[in-house]
Design a protein around this motif. Structure first.
Motif, mmCIF file in Angstrom:
data_model
loop_
_atom_site.group_PDB
_atom_site.id
_atom_site.type_symbol
_atom_site.label_atom_id
_atom_site.label_comp_id
_atom_site.label_asym_id
_atom_site.label_seq_id
_atom_site.Cartn_x
_atom_site.Cartn_y
_atom_site.Cartn_z
ATOM 1 N N LEU A 64 4.148 -22.097 0.893
ATOM 2 C CA LEU A 64 5.058 -20.959 0.750
ATOM 3 C C LEU A 64 4.297 -19.653 0.564
ATOM 4 O O LEU A 64 4.693 -18.605 1.095
ATOM 5 N N ALA A 65 3.201 -19.696 -0.186
ATOM 6 C CA ALA A 65 2.404 -18.484 -0.380
ATOM 7 C C ALA A 65 1.799 -18.028 0.949
ATOM 8 O O ALA A 65 1.817 -16.833 1.285
ATOM 9 N N ALA A 66 1.265 -18.982 1.716
ATOM 10 C CA ALA A 66 0.676 -18.625 3.018
ATOM 11 C C ALA A 66 1.740 -18.097 3.969
ATOM 12 O O ALA A 66 1.520 -17.101 4.683
ATOM 13 N N GLY A 67 2.929 -18.735 3.987
ATOM 14 C CA GLY A 67 3.991 -18.268 4.873
ATOM 15 C C GLY A 67 4.506 -16.896 4.500
ATOM 16 O O GLY A 67 4.768 -16.057 5.368
ATOM 17 N N SER A 68 4.645 -16.634 3.186
ATOM 18 C CA SER A 68 5.122 -15.322 2.740
ATOM 19 C C SER A 68 4.125 -14.233 3.084
ATOM 20 O O SER A 68 4.496 -13.124 3.500
ATOM 21 N N ALA A 69 2.843 -14.544 2.937
ATOM 22 C CA ALA A 69 1.819 -13.549 3.266
ATOM 23 C C ALA A 69 1.717 -13.327 4.769
ATOM 24 O O ALA A 69 1.382 -12.225 5.227
ATOM 25 N N ALA A 70 2.032 -14.376 5.551
ATOM 26 C CA ALA A 70 1.897 -14.266 7.010
ATOM 27 C C ALA A 70 2.879 -13.262 7.605
ATOM 28 O O ALA A 70 2.639 -12.724 8.697
ATOM 29 N N PHE A 71 3.997 -12.997 6.911
ATOM 30 C CA PHE A 71 4.991 -12.082 7.479
ATOM 31 C C PHE A 71 4.406 -10.698 7.746
ATOM 32 O O PHE A 71 4.784 -10.019 8.703
ATOM 33 N N PHE A 72 3.471 -10.281 6.899
ATOM 34 C CA PHE A 72 2.929 -8.937 7.039
ATOM 35 C C PHE A 72 2.027 -8.817 8.258
ATOM 36 O O PHE A 72 1.582 -7.713 8.601
ATOM 37 N N LEU A 73 1.748 -9.938 8.923
ATOM 38 C CA LEU A 73 0.978 -9.909 10.161
ATOM 39 C C LEU A 73 1.875 -9.937 11.388
ATOM 40 O O LEU A 73 1.396 -9.853 12.510
ATOM 41 N N LEU B 249 14.865 -0.633 -6.484
ATOM 42 C CA LEU B 249 13.671 -0.107 -5.810
ATOM 43 C C LEU B 249 13.858 -0.044 -4.292
ATOM 44 O O LEU B 249 12.960 0.429 -3.586
ATOM 45 N N ALA B 250 14.979 -0.544 -3.792
ATOM 46 C CA ALA B 250 15.338 -0.449 -2.370
ATOM 47 C C ALA B 250 14.305 -1.071 -1.447
ATOM 48 O O ALA B 250 13.993 -0.530 -0.375
ATOM 49 N N PHE B 251 13.756 -2.206 -1.844
ATOM 50 C CA PHE B 251 12.858 -2.927 -0.946
ATOM 51 C C PHE B 251 13.671 -3.457 0.231
ATOM 52 O O PHE B 251 14.765 -3.997 0.038
ATOM 53 N N PRO B 252 13.177 -3.338 1.457
ATOM 54 C CA PRO B 252 13.842 -4.032 2.574
ATOM 55 C C PRO B 252 13.695 -5.542 2.396
ATOM 56 O O PRO B 252 12.820 -6.015 1.658
ATOM 57 N N ALA B 253 14.544 -6.286 3.078
ATOM 58 C CA ALA B 253 14.549 -7.744 2.899
ATOM 59 C C ALA B 253 13.189 -8.364 3.180
ATOM 60 O O ALA B 253 12.774 -9.318 2.516
ATOM 61 N N ALA B 254 12.485 -7.824 4.160
ATOM 62 C CA ALA B 254 11.189 -8.400 4.519
ATOM 63 C C ALA B 254 10.172 -8.254 3.394
ATOM 64 O O ALA B 254 9.402 -9.171 3.101
ATOM 65 N N ARG B 255 10.161 -7.086 2.720
ATOM 66 C CA ARG B 255 9.173 -6.846 1.676
ATOM 67 C C ARG B 255 9.435 -7.664 0.406
ATOM 68 O O ARG B 255 8.601 -7.704 -0.488
ATOM 69 N N MET B 256 10.574 -8.309 0.332
ATOM 70 C CA MET B 256 10.840 -9.183 -0.817
ATOM 71 C C MET B 256 9.868 -10.358 -0.861
ATOM 72 O O MET B 256 9.773 -11.064 -1.861
ATOM 73 N N SER B 257 9.119 -10.554 0.236
ATOM 74 C CA SER B 257 8.094 -11.610 0.243
ATOM 75 C C SER B 257 7.018 -11.355 -0.804
ATOM 76 O O SER B 257 6.387 -12.294 -1.302
ATOM 77 N N LEU B 258 6.777 -10.095 -1.146
ATOM 78 C CA LEU B 258 5.815 -9.782 -2.208
ATOM 79 C C LEU B 258 6.255 -10.389 -3.536
ATOM 80 O O LEU B 258 5.437 -10.881 -4.322
ATOM 81 N N VAL B 259 7.553 -10.343 -3.789
ATOM 82 C CA VAL B 259 8.086 -10.935 -5.021
ATOM 83 C C VAL B 259 7.901 -12.458 -4.988
ATOM 84 O O VAL B 259 7.526 -13.083 -5.990
ATOM 85 N N THR B 260 8.147 -13.049 -3.809
ATOM 86 C CA THR B 260 7.955 -14.499 -3.677
ATOM 87 C C THR B 260 6.508 -14.883 -3.955
ATOM 88 O O THR B 260 6.234 -15.867 -4.644
ATOM 89 N N ILE B 261 5.563 -14.099 -3.434
ATOM 90 C CA ILE B 261 4.137 -14.390 -3.662
ATOM 91 C C ILE B 261 3.811 -14.308 -5.151
ATOM 92 O O ILE B 261 3.066 -15.147 -5.690
ATOM 93 N N ALA B 262 4.358 -13.309 -5.844
ATOM 94 C CA ALA B 262 4.109 -13.193 -7.288
ATOM 95 C C ALA B 262 4.650 -14.407 -8.037
ATOM 96 O O ALA B 262 4.012 -14.927 -8.969
ATOM 97 N N ILE B 263 5.834 -14.877 -7.635
ATOM 98 C CA ILE B 263 6.412 -16.064 -8.279
ATOM 99 C C ILE B 263 5.530 -17.282 -8.034
ATOM 100 O O ILE B 263 5.290 -18.094 -8.944
ATOM 101 N N VAL B 264 5.002 -17.409 -6.807
ATOM 102 C CA VAL B 264 4.150 -18.559 -6.476
ATOM 103 C C VAL B 264 2.856 -18.531 -7.282
ATOM 104 O O VAL B 264 2.324 -19.587 -7.664
#
Length: 808
Positions: A314-323, A394-409
Motif C-alpha cells: 500500500l505504501a508503494a502504491g500510494s507513492a506511485a501515484f505521484f509518478l 486544507l482542500a487537498f484534492p482526492a489524489a493528494r490524500m495519498s500522502l495521508v495514507t502514506i503517513a498512516i502506513v
C-alpha cells in the motif's frame, strides 16, 4: 460427511479425521455469508453513490457509521456474554433478517423519489456496515470456539477460500441481474444467501461443546472488553494495528468512491454492474492469491514477516501515484482499491487471526469481540476526521490524500515492529509454567555437596571418631557450616574430643579440641593438620602402618581402611603414602571405596583413572565415582572418551560416562560427546543426547555447530518417517528430537516447548508447536512439525512420504 465427501475434503484442506463435518459446515456457512455480503455491498454502494452527495458527505458517513457501530458493539458484547452461543446466534439471525426485510420495503416505498431526496440509502449503508462487522466477527468467534488454536491456524486459509468463492458467486450473479432489476431488489438476494448460511453455522455449533453458562452477579457490559484490552500490552498493540489498518483502507475507499461517483454519475445500472464486475475481479485475484501463494508465503515468512506484506504494497502504491499523470487517477484508485481488498482477504485477514493464537481463550473471547467490533471502527472514525482536515479544511484534492495514507502506513510499520518483538514472548507467557530445572535448583539452592558431607559426618560418628574429625575438617575447610550447624556440632563436640586425632597426629587432646562454633579456629587447625600430614617424618613413620592397613583383606580392618582412605585425600598428591590408594580403590567394600574415590578426586593422579571408571557400573558407589571423575575436569576427558567408544566395556559404565562428561562441562568434554554422537552407537546414543542437553543447560556459553547436530536431527526424522509409513510400528520417542534441537536453537524456548509437548493437553501441545514454528528455520519446520502434529496415522504416513522425498 465421513465418506466420499470427507475424502474429497481432505484432498483440498488440512482436515483431520473426525472434524470433516464441522469443517464442512463452517466452510459452507462462510461461503453463503460472503455471497450475501458482496451482493449487499454492491447494492449499498451503488445506491449511496446515486444520492448525488458532495465530497464532504463520505467522511460524515464514515464517522456516523463508526459511532453507530460502537453503540451496536456495546449491545452486542452484553448479549454475547449473557446468552449462550446458540441463543446469541439465533437472536442476531432474526435481527438481521428482519432488519434487511424492513429496508427492502423502505426502498420499495421510496422508489419514486428522485435522486438525493431519500435518506434510506444512507441508513442502509449504516445498517449493512453493522451487519458485515457483526456477522464476520461471529464467524471467527465460532471458529475459535469450535477449533483449537493450532487447528484454527491451519484451517483459516481454507475458510477464507470458501468466503472468497462465495463472494465470487454472489458478485457474478449481480453482474447478470444488474441490468434486469434495480439495485434495491438485490437486497432480497443477499438475504436469501444469509439465511442459507445460518443453517450451516447452526449445524457447526451443534458439533461443538456447549458454551459455559453466563456468570451470575453483575450483568456484563462492553467495558469489561475495554479493560481486558487496556490491561494487556499485546492486546493494545493488536487494537492499534486494527485501527491503523482500517484507517488506511478507509482512505483508499474514500478515493475509490469519489472516482466511481465521477465516472458513473446518474447511471445506476452501469454503476451497479461495474461494482459487481470489480468485486468479481478482486475476489478472483484474492482466491488465486489465497490458494496459490498466501498460505505458502505465511509459512515461509512466518506470521511476523507476513504482516508487513500489505502495508509495504500500500505504501508503494500510494507513492506511485505521484509518478502518474493526473488523468490516471480513476485507474489508479481502482487498482489501489483492488490491491487493498485482495491483500485484506488473503495476507491481512489470515495473519490478523493468527496474531490471536498467543491469547488465552478466556481473554480472547472478550478482547477479540471488542477489537473487531468496536476498536476497528475507530480506524474509520480516524480516517473520516483526517478526510475532513485534509480534504475539506486544507482542500487537498482526492489524489493528494495519498500522502495521508502514506503517513498512516508509517505508523502501521512502527506498530508491526513492536508486535513482532512481543509475539514470541506472548506465546511463552501462555505456555504451561516452566518447571524449574531440578538439578540446577538443587545445585544453586540446596547445596548437595554440603548435604553429602553432613551425611558422611553423621554416619562416621557411629563408625569412628577419626572419620568424624576428618569429615568435620572438610566442612570447616569448605566454609559450609552455618552458625546453626556450628552450634549443633559444638554441643556434640564433648562426645568426640580431638583425642580422636591422636592416632594420626600423636598430639595433645586439649590443644586440638576447640569449640567448633568459633569459625576463627578453622584456619589454624586445617593448616596444622595438613602441614603435619605433609611432613617427611610423618610419612616415614606412618608408612608401615598405612601399608599394613591398606593391604589387609580382613573385614575387621574395614573401618581402619576407611580412615586411611580419607586421610590419603588430605595429603599432597606426591606424598609416598598415596600409593596405597590404588589398593583401596580395588577394595570390595563400598564404604572403603567411597572414601577412596573421594580422595582420588582430590589428588587427581592419572594412574587412578582406570581404577575409578569401572566403579561407574557399581550402583552403591557410582555417584562417588562420577564426582571423582568430574573433579579431574579436562585431565580425564581423553580416558573417558576412549572408554565411551569401547563397545566391549560394561554397558552400565558406558551409559554413565556421558553424564560424567556433562558434569565436567568443558569444551573438550562437549567435543568428546559430539564425537560419540556422530558414531550413532545405539547402546549409548540417547544417553549422549541427554548428556549434551544437560551440558548445554549447565553452561549456555558452549555452542554446538549446526553441521554436527543437524545430521542427527535428520536421522531422527528419517526414522520417524519410516515408523509413520509402517503403521504397525510404535511411535518414535520424540524427546531426543527436542534435545537435539535445543543444542543449536534457543535453548530456553526448546525446553519450554518440550515441557508443553510432554504435558500432552491440547492447549499445551498447540502452544509448544506454535513456539517451535516461531524459533525454527523454515527448512527445519517443514520436516519436523508434520511429525509432531496430532494427526491421524493415515495423514502422518502421507506427510512422512512427502518429507522423505524432500530430504533426498
Amino acid at each position: 460427511m465421513k465418506g466420499r465427501f470427507g475424502f474429497f475434503l481432505r484432498r483440498f484442506a488440512p482436515v483431520q479425521a473426525g472434524e470433516e463435518r464441522v469443517v464442512g459446515y463452517l466452510f459452507a456457512h462462510f461461503f453463503f455469508l460472503m455471497a450475501s455480503i458482496y451482493v449487499s455491498k454492491v447494492s449499498k454502494t451503488s445506491l449511496f453513490l446515486g444520492l448525488g452527495l458532495t465530497k464532504g458527505s463520505l467522511p460524515l458517513v464514515y464517522f456516523v457509521s463508526a459511532v453507530l457501530t460502537g453503540v451496536f458493539a456495546a449491545w452486542n458484547t452484553k448479549k454475547i456474554r449473557s446468552l449462550d452461543r446458540r441463543a446469541y446466534l439465533s437472536l442476531t439471525r432474526w435481527l438481521f433478517a428482519l432488519g434487511t426485510s424492513a429496508f427492502f420495503f423502505l426502498f420499495w416505498l421510496t422508489r419514486d423519489l428522485g435522486p438525493g431526496r431519500s435518506i434510506v440509502p444512507a441508513l442502509y449503508w449504516f445498517w449493512l456496515e453493522i451487519f458485515v462487522l457483526a456477522s464476520v466477527t461471529q464467524f471467527w468467534v465460532v471458529v475459535g470456539s469450535v477449533c483449537p488454536p493450532r487447528r484454527a491456524k491451519h484451517l483459516v486459509s481454507f475458510f477464507v477460500s470458501g468466503g472468497l468463492l462465495g463472494g465470487i458467486c454472489g458478485s457474478v450473479i449481480v453482474v447478470f441481474l444488474s441490468r434486469l432489476m434495480p439495485a434495491r431488489n438485490l437486497i432480497l438476494l443477499g438475504l436469501v444467501f444469509y439465511l442459507a448460511g445460518t443453517v450451516f453455522v447452526r449445524a457447526a455449533v451443534r458439533q461443538a461443546p456447549s458454551a459455559p453458562a453466563a456468570a451470575s452477579g453483575r450483568p456484563p457490559d462492553f467495558r469489561d472488553g475495554f479493560r481486558t484490552v487496556a490491561g494487556k500490552p499485546y492486546l493494545r498493540l493488536l487494537a492499534a494495528l486494527i485501527v491503523v489498518a482500517l484507517a488506511a483502507s478507509t482512505m483508499i475507499d474514500f478515493q475509490f468512491n469519489l472516482a466511481v461517483k465521477a465516472a458513473f454519475e446518474n447511471e445506476e445500472a452501469r454503476r451497479t454492474s461495474f461494482l459487481a464486475v470489480f468485486s468479481v475481479g478482486v475476489l478472483v485475484v484474492s482466491w488465486l492469491l489465497n490458494s496459490l501463494l498466501a498460505n505458502r508465503a505465511i509459512q515461509a515468512l512466518g506470521v511476523r514477516a507476513a504482516l508487513f506484506v500489505m502495508p509495504i504494497f500500500l505504501a508503494a502504491g500510494s507513492a506511485a501515484f505521484f509518478l502518474l499523470p493526473a488523468a490516471g487517477f480513476a485507474s489508479w484508485a481502482i487498482f489501489m482499491k483492488g490491491a487493498d481488498k485482495s491483500l485484506t482477504h488473503t495476507f491481512s485477514q489470515a495473519t490478523r487471526e493468527l496474531l490471536y493464537i498467543p491469547v488465552p481463550q478466556d481473554i480472547k473471547a472478550k478482547a477479540k469481540m471488542t477489537i473487531d467490533m468496536f476498536v476497528s471502527k475507530t480506524g474509520e472514525a480516524l480516517a473520516s476526521l483526517l478526510q475532513v482536515v485534509f480534504g475539506i479544511v486544507l482542500a487537498f484534492p482526492a489524489a493528494r490524500m495519498s500522502l495521508v495514507t502514506i503517513a498512516i502506513v508509517v505508523v502501521w510499520f512502527l506498530i508491526l515492529a513492536r508486535i513482532g518483538r512481543r509475539y514470541l514472548p506472548a506465546i511463552r507467557e501462555n505456555l504451561v509454567p516452566s518447571r524449574p530445572d531440578a538439578e540446577r535448583l538443587v545445585r544453586e539452592q540446596a547445596r548437595p555437596e554440603t548435604a553429602k558431607q553432613l551425611l558422611d559426618l553423621l554416619e562416621s560418628r557411629e563408625r569412628s571418631s577419626v572419620l568424624y574429625a576428618y569429615n568435620l575438617f572438610d566442612l570447616l575447610r569448605a566454609e559450609k557450616l552455618t552458625p546453626e550447624l556450628r552450634q549443633v556440632l559444638s554441643d556434640k563436640s564433648a562426645e568426640v574430643r580431638a583425642s580422636a586425632l591422636d592416632t594420626l597426629l600423636d598430639a595433645d587432646s586439649e590443644a586440638l579440641g576447640p569449640d567448633w562454633s568459633e569459625p576463627s579456629d578453622k584456619e589454624p587447625i586445617d593448616v596444622t593438620v595438613r602441614e603435619v600430614l605433609a611432613l617427611d617424618a610423618y610419612q616415614n613413620i606412618m608408612r608401615p602402618s598405612f601399608d599394613a592397613i591398606a593391604g589387609d583383606a580382613a573385614p575387621a580392618r574395614e573401618v581402619d581402611q576407611m580412615e586411611v582412605a580419607k586421610a590419603l585425600g588430605m595429603m599432597p598428591a606426591d606424598a609416598p603414602l598415596t600409593e596405597n590408594l590404588t589398593l583401596l580403590l580395588r577394595h570390595e567394600s563400598p564404604g572403603v571405596v567411597q572414601y577412596a574415590l573421594e580422595s582420588a578426586g582430590r589428588l587427581k593422579k592419572r594412574e587412578y583413572l582406570p581404577l575409578i571408571v569401572p566403579h561407574l557400573g557399581r550402583p552403591s558407589v557410582s555417584d562417588r565415582a562420577g564426582e571423582a571423575l568430574a573433579a579431574y575436569s579436562d585431565k580425564a576427558v581423553t580416558v573417558l572418551r576412549v572408554w565411551l567408544a569401547d563397545f566391549r566395556a560394561d554397558r552400565a559404565v558406558r551409559q554413565a560416562l556421558p553424564f560424567v562428561l556433562a558434569e565436567i562441562g568443558t569444551p573438550r568434554a562437549a567435543e568428546a560427546l559430539v564425537r560419540q554422537l556422530r558414531r550413532r552407537d545405539s547402546e549409548v546414543h540417547e544417553a549422549v543426547i541427554e548428556a549434551l542437553f544437560k551440558l548445554r543447560t549447565r553452561n549456555e556459553r558452549i555452542k554446538f555447530r549446526e553441521r554436527d547436530i543437524m545430521p542427527e536431527v535428520r536421522c531422527w526424522v528419517e526414522g520417524a518417517c519410516r515408523d509413520a509409513e509402517n503403521r504397525a510400528a510404535p511411535s518414535r520417542n520424540f524427546r531426543p528430537l527436542f534435545l537435539l534441537l535445543g543444542l543449536i536453537y534457543p535453548h530456553a524456548d526448546i525446553s519450554q516447548a518440550l515441557q508443553n509437548y510432554t504435558e500432552g493437553t491440547k492447549r499445551a501441545v498447540d502452544y509448544a508447536l506454535e513456539l517451535l514454528e516461531n524459533v525454527l528455520p523454515m527448512a527445519v519446520k517443514e520436516i519436523i512439525l508434520p511429525l509432531l502434529e496430532d494427526a491421524p496415522q493415515v495423514e502422518k504416513a502421507r506427510a512422512a512420504r512427502r518429507i522423505l522425498k524432500s530430504m533426498k
